[in-house]
Design a protein around this motif. Structure first.
Motif, PDB file in Angstrom:
ATOM      1  N   ILE A  77       0.856  -1.201   0.000  1.00  0.00           N
ATOM      2  CA  ILE A  77       0.000   0.000   0.000  1.00  0.00           C
ATOM      3  C   ILE A  77       0.886   1.243   0.000  1.00  0.00           C
ATOM      4  O   ILE A  77       0.702   2.164  -0.797  1.00  0.00           O
ATOM      5  CB  ILE A  77      -0.930   0.023   1.239  1.00  0.00           C
ATOM      6  N   PHE A  80       2.570   1.596  -3.376  1.00  0.00           N
ATOM      7  CA  PHE A  80       1.655   2.073  -4.408  1.00  0.00           C
ATOM      8  C   PHE A  80       1.399   3.569  -4.249  1.00  0.00           C
ATOM      9  O   PHE A  80       1.492   4.334  -5.220  1.00  0.00           O
ATOM     10  CB  PHE A  80       0.335   1.304  -4.348  1.00  0.00           C
ATOM     11  N   LEU A  81       1.102   3.981  -3.006  1.00  0.00           N
ATOM     12  CA  LEU A  81       0.781   5.391  -2.783  1.00  0.00           C
ATOM     13  C   LEU A  81       1.988   6.287  -3.039  1.00  0.00           C
ATOM     14  O   LEU A  81       1.879   7.321  -3.683  1.00  0.00           O
ATOM     15  CB  LEU A  81       0.275   5.606  -1.353  1.00  0.00           C
ATOM     16  N   THR A  84       3.879   4.881  -7.119  1.00  0.00           N
ATOM     17  CA  THR A  84       3.034   5.053  -8.305  1.00  0.00           C
ATOM     18  C   THR A  84       2.241   6.354  -8.246  1.00  0.00           C
ATOM     19  O   THR A  84       2.232   7.134  -9.194  1.00  0.00           O
ATOM     20  CB  THR A  84       2.064   3.876  -8.455  1.00  0.00           C
ATOM     21  N   MET A  85       1.588   6.598  -7.110  1.00  0.00           N
ATOM     22  CA  MET A  85       0.727   7.772  -7.027  1.00  0.00           C
ATOM     23  C   MET A  85       1.492   9.002  -6.541  1.00  0.00           C
ATOM     24  O   MET A  85       0.928  10.080  -6.415  1.00  0.00           O
ATOM     25  CB  MET A  85      -0.468   7.502  -6.108  1.00  0.00           C
ATOM     26  N   ARG A  86       2.759   8.826  -6.229  1.00  0.00           N
ATOM     27  CA  ARG A  86       3.629   9.931  -5.821  1.00  0.00           C
ATOM     28  C   ARG A  86       3.036  10.774  -4.689  1.00  0.00           C
ATOM     29  O   ARG A  86       3.133  12.001  -4.689  1.00  0.00           O
ATOM     30  CB  ARG A  86       3.965  10.809  -7.021  1.00  0.00           C
ATOM     31  N   ALA A  87       2.399  10.078  -3.749  1.00  0.00           N
ATOM     32  CA  ALA A  87       1.842  10.797  -2.605  1.00  0.00           C
ATOM     33  C   ALA A  87       2.971  11.195  -1.661  1.00  0.00           C
ATOM     34  O   ALA A  87       4.069  10.656  -1.736  1.00  0.00           O
ATOM     35  CB  ALA A  87       0.845   9.905  -1.875  1.00  0.00           C
ATOM     36  N   ASN A  88       2.690  12.124  -0.784  1.00  0.00           N
ATOM     37  CA  ASN A  88       3.658  12.534   0.232  1.00  0.00           C
ATOM     38  C   ASN A  88       4.001  11.331   1.115  1.00  0.00           C
ATOM     39  O   ASN A  88       3.142  10.728   1.743  1.00  0.00           O
ATOM     40  CB  ASN A  88       3.027  13.652   1.067  1.00  0.00           C
ATOM     41  N   VAL A  91       3.107  11.511   4.955  1.00  0.00           N
ATOM     42  CA  VAL A  91       1.683  11.321   5.243  1.00  0.00           C
ATOM     43  C   VAL A  91       1.281   9.875   4.979  1.00  0.00           C
ATOM     44  O   VAL A  91       0.554   9.259   5.770  1.00  0.00           O
ATOM     45  CB  VAL A  91       0.827  12.286   4.399  1.00  0.00           C
ATOM     46  N   SER A  92       1.783   9.312   3.887  1.00  0.00           N
ATOM     47  CA  SER A  92       1.428   7.932   3.567  1.00  0.00           C
ATOM     48  C   SER A  92       1.907   6.983   4.667  1.00  0.00           C
ATOM     49  O   SER A  92       1.162   6.119   5.129  1.00  0.00           O
ATOM     50  CB  SER A  92       2.035   7.537   2.224  1.00  0.00           C
ATOM     51  N   SER A  95      -0.187   7.311   7.743  1.00  0.00           N
ATOM     52  CA  SER A  95      -1.511   6.708   7.647  1.00  0.00           C
ATOM     53  C   SER A  95      -1.415   5.192   7.757  1.00  0.00           C
ATOM     54  O   SER A  95      -2.318   4.547   8.280  1.00  0.00           O
ATOM     55  CB  SER A  95      -2.222   7.138   6.366  1.00  0.00           C
ATOM     56  N   ILE A  96      -0.295   4.606   7.311  1.00  0.00           N
ATOM     57  CA  ILE A  96      -0.098   3.169   7.517  1.00  0.00           C
ATOM     58  C   ILE A  96       0.003   2.876   9.015  1.00  0.00           C
ATOM     59  O   ILE A  96      -0.579   1.913   9.526  1.00  0.00           O
ATOM     60  CB  ILE A  96       1.196   2.681   6.819  1.00  0.00           C
TER      61      ILE A  96
ATOM     62  N   LEU B 333      -7.492   7.842   4.544  1.00  0.00           N
ATOM     63  CA  LEU B 333      -6.320   8.459   3.949  1.00  0.00           C
ATOM     64  C   LEU B 333      -5.836   7.762   2.700  1.00  0.00           C
ATOM     65  O   LEU B 333      -5.297   8.404   1.801  1.00  0.00           O
ATOM     66  CB  LEU B 333      -5.201   8.497   4.980  1.00  0.00           C
ATOM     67  N   PHE B 334      -6.024   6.443   2.638  1.00  0.00           N
ATOM     68  CA  PHE B 334      -5.466   5.729   1.485  1.00  0.00           C
ATOM     69  C   PHE B 334      -6.035   6.238   0.159  1.00  0.00           C
ATOM     70  O   PHE B 334      -5.275   6.649  -0.718  1.00  0.00           O
ATOM     71  CB  PHE B 334      -5.640   4.214   1.631  1.00  0.00           C
ATOM     72  N   LEU B 337      -4.830   9.847  -0.405  1.00  0.00           N
ATOM     73  CA  LEU B 337      -3.441   9.969  -0.853  1.00  0.00           C
ATOM     74  C   LEU B 337      -3.325   9.609  -2.321  1.00  0.00           C
ATOM     75  O   LEU B 337      -2.643  10.275  -3.100  1.00  0.00           O
ATOM     76  CB  LEU B 337      -2.553   9.051  -0.024  1.00  0.00           C
ATOM     77  N   LEU B 341      -2.989  12.801  -6.318  1.00  0.00           N
ATOM     78  CA  LEU B 341      -2.295  12.919  -7.606  1.00  0.00           C
ATOM     79  C   LEU B 341      -3.129  13.712  -8.609  1.00  0.00           C
ATOM     80  O   LEU B 341      -2.596  14.470  -9.409  1.00  0.00           O
ATOM     81  CB  LEU B 341      -2.013  11.515  -8.139  1.00  0.00           C
TER      82      LEU B 341
END
Lengths: 317, 358
Positions: A77, A80-81, A84-88, A91-92, A95-96, B333-334, B337, B341
């Motif tokens: 997860i 991927f975040l 691939t999704m280039r999230a911060n 924060v990612s 959240s995990i 959040l998932f 997040l 994008l």
């Protein structure tokens, strides 16, 4: 005196095993350029899932396997975040941890048997027990190294392998290149995204084993917050070992040792210095970080991977 | 044919609004499946969570109690994040603010006029929070030390200082071994307006408004925005980056420190275990979900606090683990997040023909 020191060393190693697993895991993840702050959550889920497995099946190896599986899932997860999704990534990762902490607590109150109100807390299952290696375990002081459980023995093997792989193989070189300078790595034909996925997931798997060691060996059973902040300590240990698996053991021994000493202090009824003693490793980490960064200003490469926590996209600077 | 992401020239307003709403629905759905696996009615669970958090005025005041520290730390963190300064030390700033406010409340109050105790505690706590945030800021600016890691480590140092004090020299001698200081004198209590909900709420709202004005209507706010968007360009335009980062972080830490002051002066009336409940970490999520907007942070904080209080409620009403609230918080959040994008990028489908033509 030797007996006391031997027992402190033995406790230290037992307390340190989960830290070493998780530290090596996170070193691999960070070396590829991904910062995973989800360790605390991943360790908790690893701990609860492995204990539930061992409680129902009695199989320790299956329990470790299930923990590894949860590590793969949660780190996927994050991968991927953040890849691939280039999230911060901060924060990612958080959240995990948030999700993992809640989810582990949830499972701990749902997966138990009906007779225990579906709670896992307070149950007893199979556990890894120390296996004394004949002869070696009788050596004064160092004998403590050879009176440990199976997972600790395995980590003795993982440390040199992890070091060798990272610094002496082509794959290890690629991994470090991706974390240092993804643009160049990409130009050299290394698949940056795939590499990051791979080591984020491998890292997560090791982290989850660290969690499993807690509920299967160090403090057998499940209790809320069994990790006691270890997931965060690991972030410090990674810095302390300067992103080198071979040094992971020193930080773990430092933290584990302080735990063990504190244990002794509490037993003797002195509470005051314990908290201040606990503070030292964190202060030491900050100082280590400052010194390392300072050295880097003189062109010495010792510190964090340059591309840590930076998403990569082709053609973007 | 392949799909690529193309950077938008401006961030999409529609995506900013749609992504959170969509994420909320997705997470409710996913948790619903989880609840069904454990043979629990998801609708009933959500309904009782809602009632627990917002159903009655009394319940809502409890939600506010948890929302106030989240609002303040969320605003504080948001300010730092604007500069791309990844400060995750709000927890430590909150705790250290609480510690210093305790020092004022316990040891100064006999020597100063009664009316001065609370204002002084608040100011001292804010300075403490500012100092705590100033350390990573100065290290970052002067030596380029990674701020994420330093601020994280400082959380533990603050927590250990607090522990060392309430277990040690500050421990209540009449506390039967209870780990905590003695109760503050009444003059150091921040008044409550209903239930446990206290006037810290006014401060939070006021600070949100002030921050909004500063960020959107002043030269300094404009400079901060420029640094956040493109530090190199800002530097070329003559914006001093280093000093701006340090000042912003002092302000950010002061706001988080204030949250700690309120926790001890309005809620527990002493320094004790449980001052750090992870508000400082949840704050990062609040700030991020609010897109670093201080006014939006107020509402997101209420939502996040509602999930926590609602979680406690389902434990009492349905025997479900209180951790439900945390699971939901994490789960929302998932998709958010992943969706973030789309505010900066748009999907573009490139057909084979087009590619061949290039």
């Amino acid at each position: 005196m030797i007996v006391l020191l031997t027992s402190i060393l033995a406790i230290t190693l037992r307390a340190g095993t989960s830290l070493i697993y998780a530290t090596i895991g996170e070193i691999y993840t960070e070396r590829s350029g991904v910062l995973n702050l989800g360790l605390e959550g991943m360790m908790l889920v690893g701990a609860v899932s492995s204990f539930a497995t061992v409680y129902y099946t009695g199989s320790l190896s299956l329990a470790v396997f299930v923990a590894m599986l949860t590590g793969v899932l949660l780190s996927s997860i994050h991968a991927f975040l953040s890849i691939t999704m280039r999230a911060n990534q901060v924060v990612s990762g958080l959240s995990i941890t948030l999700f993992g902490t809640g989810f582990a607590s949830f499972l701990g109150q749902r997966l138990g048997p009906e007779s225990n109100g579906r709670y896992l807390i307070g149950l007893i299952g199979e556990k890894f027990t120390p296996i004394a290696i004949p002869g070696l375990s009788k050596i004064p002081l160092l004998g403590a190294l050879f009176n440990q459980d199976l997972l600790t023995y395995i980590v003795y093997l993982i440390i040199p392998i992890a070091w060798f792989y990272m610094f002496k193989t082509k794959n290890g070189l690629n991994l470090r290149a991706v974390g240092e300078n993804p643009q160049t790595a990409d130009a050299m034909g290394i698949d940056v995204l795939k590499t990051r996925y791979l080591y984020t997931i491998i890292g997560g798997t090791l982290v989850a084993i660290g969690g499993a060691h807690l509920s299967l060996a160090y403090a057998p059973g499940w209790s809320e917050n069994i990790t006691g902040g270890r997931g965060w300590i690991v972030i410090a240990l990674v810095i302390f070992s300067m992103w080198n698996p071979s040094r992971a053991i020193w930080g773990a021994l430092l933290f584990g040792g302080i735990n063990a000493v504190q244990f002794r202090l509490q037993a003797s009824g002195t509470n005051i210095p314990a908290s201040f003693l606990n503070m030292l490793p964190y202060l030491a980490t900050i100082i280590a970080l400052v010194v390392m960064t300072w050295l880097e200003n003189f062109g010495k490469k010792v510190g964090a991977p340059a591309a840590l926590a930076t998403p990569y996209m082709r053609g973007e600077k | 044919m392949r799909i690529i992401f193309e950077k938008r020239n401006t961030i999409s307003k529609k995506a900013i609004l749609l992504v959170p709403v969509f994420s909320f629905i997705v997470s409710l759905f996913l948790i619903g499946i989880l609840l069904l696996i454990f043979k629990t009615n998801p609708f009933l669970t959500y309904a009782s969570m809602y009632v627990g958090a917002f159903g009655t005025w009394m319940n809502f005041t409890e939600t506010l109690v948890k929302a106030i520290p989240l609002m303040l730390t969320g605003i504080g963190v948001g300010l730092a994040f604007r500069l791309r300064f990844w400060n995750i030390g709000a927890e430590g700033q909150l705790v250290f603010g609480g510690v210093i406010a305790t020092w004022v409340a316990l040891f100064w109050s006999p020597f100063i006029p009664a009316w001065m105790v609370l204002p002084l505690a608040i100011i001292a706590g804010m300075i403490a929070g500012a100092l705590w945030a100033g350390i990573p800021a100065v290290l970052k600016v002067s030596l380029n030390v990674d701020e994420t890691l330093v601020s994280l480590m400082l959380n533990y140092v603050a927590i250990m200082i607090a522990q060392g004090l309430y277990y040690g020299p500050w421990r209540d001698p009449d506390g039967f071994g209870f780990p905590g200081t003695k109760l503050f004198p009444q003059i150091a209590w921040l008044p409550r307006f209903s239930g446990r909900a206290h006037y810290g709420l006014l401060f939070a709202v006021l600070i949100a408004l002030i921050m909004w004005v500063i960020l959107n209507r002043t030269k300094w706010g404009f400079e901060l925005k420029m640094i956040g968007r493109n530090p190199r360009a800002a530097s070329v335009m003559g914006v001093r980056i280093g000093s701006n980062i340090i000042i912003a972080l002092l302000v950010s830490g002061a706001i988080s420190g204030m949250a700690g002051v309120f926790e001890v002066t309005a809620i527990s009336h002493r320094l004790q275990q449980g001052l750090s409940m992870g508000y400082g970490y949840t704050a990062i999520i609040v700030a991020w979900m609010a897109q670093l907007n201080p006014i939006a942070s107020l509402f997101v904080a209420i939502l996040m606090a509602g999930l926590l209080v609602g979680g406690d409620q389902v434990q009492m009403m349905m025997g479900l683990p209180a951790a439900m609230g945390l699971v939901l918080q994490g789960m929302i959040l998932f998709p958010m997040l992943a969706g973030s994008l789309f505010t900066d990028f748009k999907l573009k489908v490139i057909s084979n023909k087009e590619e061949a033509g290039v």
